[in-house]
Scaffold this motif. Structure first.
Motif, PDB file in Angstrom:
ATOM      1  N   LEU A  73      25.506  43.780  26.857  1.00  0.00           N
ATOM      2  CA  LEU A  73      26.382  42.638  26.625  1.00  0.00           C
ATOM      3  C   LEU A  73      26.189  42.084  25.208  1.00  0.00           C
ATOM      4  N   HIS A  99      28.914  46.282  34.804  1.00  0.00           N
ATOM      5  CA  HIS A  99      29.077  44.846  34.981  1.00  0.00           C
ATOM      6  C   HIS A  99      29.025  44.118  33.641  1.00  0.00           C
ATOM      7  N   ARG A 103      31.704  41.519  32.059  1.00  0.00           N
ATOM      8  CA  ARG A 103      31.334  40.174  31.621  1.00  0.00           C
ATOM      9  C   ARG A 103      31.664  39.932  30.152  1.00  0.00           C
ATOM     10  N   SER A 104      31.771  40.992  29.371  1.00  0.00           N
ATOM     11  CA  SER A 104      32.109  40.819  27.950  1.00  0.00           C
ATOM     12  C   SER A 104      33.563  40.417  27.762  1.00  0.00           C
TER      13      SER A 104
END
Length: 392
Positions: A73, A99, A103-104
């Motif tokens: 991330l 994931h 989330r980025s």
């Protein structure tokens, strides 16, 4: 050092755990030295680990982080990859990295894997490239290096950020070089059951000094930053590595050759017992691979087995107090990605391999008797599943 693991089937302690960290008194001494000191975070040991691990991979910069997932991330954010961008990756492997893409704010685009190695296929990744593609994440699945020369050529041809997921592959080597030396960044993880086993933590390595500086700013603030003008440049994730984890990781890195050799001996024992196992193949090693250090010992059931028969085998293994598991639950079939439109049948090879992949216990404390017992039990379980007779 062993901890009690509970059997799913019996509720009692498992006799053969999936993983058992290979720790020594030197590791305990390293941790104790930190506890007796005055710095538990923002200390010199994490910096020493960064330099040593980067050197191990032949890279110039290392950034210690709290995990490989947060490291990815951070790398994506530092590169400016987010909403409106696409990132190509595999649905088979370390799910936390997928994931992190989600989330980025970027859109994960899954491509299928090579049937034999389990790694993302460069050819199939190439077919997924669009004008929105910004990055490719290729993993060294279960320890087996990916097609790195092909991925490097592909990324360079399209101007893409190449991310090397080495979370499962410390020490493995492609003939073109050691893992960690191929991507624009490479990400390692120190959680169990890896060879460097700290429960948490990881390192990002790169040769890009500007990118490394940006990742450090995003990782965490140091005490010195309180009076620095850089304090308002980025909002950090608070994902630094504490000195306890750094000390444990550095202690293990110093004897990495010994740790890998001990696991190689266990691999050789497994390979020997598996040779007489009809319909179930031991881990594959491609001709262009120089050295593989397995994350877990993953065997693949033949096509006569179904997902349900795989699950029945696992249940039998748990009854025998063996902590075996399904290796992969394909990422594209999990809820967050189904909501993006992914469905069963989209990645034929990934789904086929995932339905038949079994991760067996793999650590340096396994004895020949335990390995022989596990392989024999798996043979018996394959008969019980109705998939046919095994040859002893």
């Amino acid at each position: 050092m062993s901890g009690e693991v509970v059997s799913i089937a019996t509720g009692g302690p498992l006799q053969i755990p999936l993983s058992d960290p290979d720790l020594t008194q030197e590791d305990l001494n390293a941790i104790n030295a930190v506890l007796c000191g005055d710095r538990l975070n923002d200390g010199p040991i994490a910096e020493k680990l960064e330099k040593a691990f980067a050197a191990h991979c032949g890279r110039s910069k290392g950034v210690a982080v709290s995990s490989a997932a947060i490291g990815l991330l951070i790398a994506l954010t530092a590169k400016g990859i987010g909403e409106g961008d696409e990132v190509i990756l595999s649905a088979h492997g370390f799910r936390e990295l997928g994931h992190a893409v989600l989330r980025s704010g970027a859109t994960p685009v899954f491509a299928d894997i090579d049937y034999w190695s389990g790694c993302l296929s460069a050819e199939k990744a190439a077919a997924k490239i669009t004008e929105k593609t910004r990055a490719i994440i290729a993993g060294n699945t279960a320890g087996h290096p990916a097609e790195w020369p092909a991925f490097r050529e592909l990324a360079d041809a399209h101007g893409l950020f190449l991310i090397e997921d080495s979370s499962e592959a410390i020490g493995s080597r492609h003939k073109a070089g050691i893992v960690g030396s191929f991507g624009d960044v490479a990400i390692f993880d120190f959680a169990q059951p890896g060879v460097i086993c700290c429960g948490e933590g990881g390192v990002i390595v790169t040769d890009d000094a500007t990118l490394a500086a940006a990742m450090r700013r995003l990782r965490s603030r140091s005490l010195a930053d309180r009076s620095s003008v850089s304090i308002g440049v980025d909002a950090p994730f608070g994902a630094g590595m504490g000195e306890l984890i750094a000390a444990l990781a550095f202690s293990q890195l110093e004897r990495l050759d010994v740790l890998l050799e001990r696991r190689r001996g266990v691999q050789a024992m497994y390979d020997g017992f598996m040779q007489s196992f009809e319909g179930i193949k031991p881990p594959y090693i491609a001709p262009e691979i120089e050295e593989v250090h397995w994350f877990l010992y993953v065997v693949h059931l033949g096509t006569r087995f179904s997902k349900s028969s795989r699950d029945a085998i696992l249940e039998d293994m748990h009854t025998e107090a063996i902590d075996a598991h399904a290796y992969s639950s394909p990422l594209h079939l999990q809820r967050a990605y189904r909501e993006l439109g992914w469905k069963k049948g989209d990645l034929f090879v990934t789904e086929k391999v995932a339905d038949r992949a079994v991760a067996l216990p793999f650590h340096a404390h396994l004895t020949p008797e335990q390995i022989a017992f596990m392989v024999a039990r798996m043979k018996d379980a394959s008969i019980n599943s109705g998939a046919g007779a095994a040859i002893y």
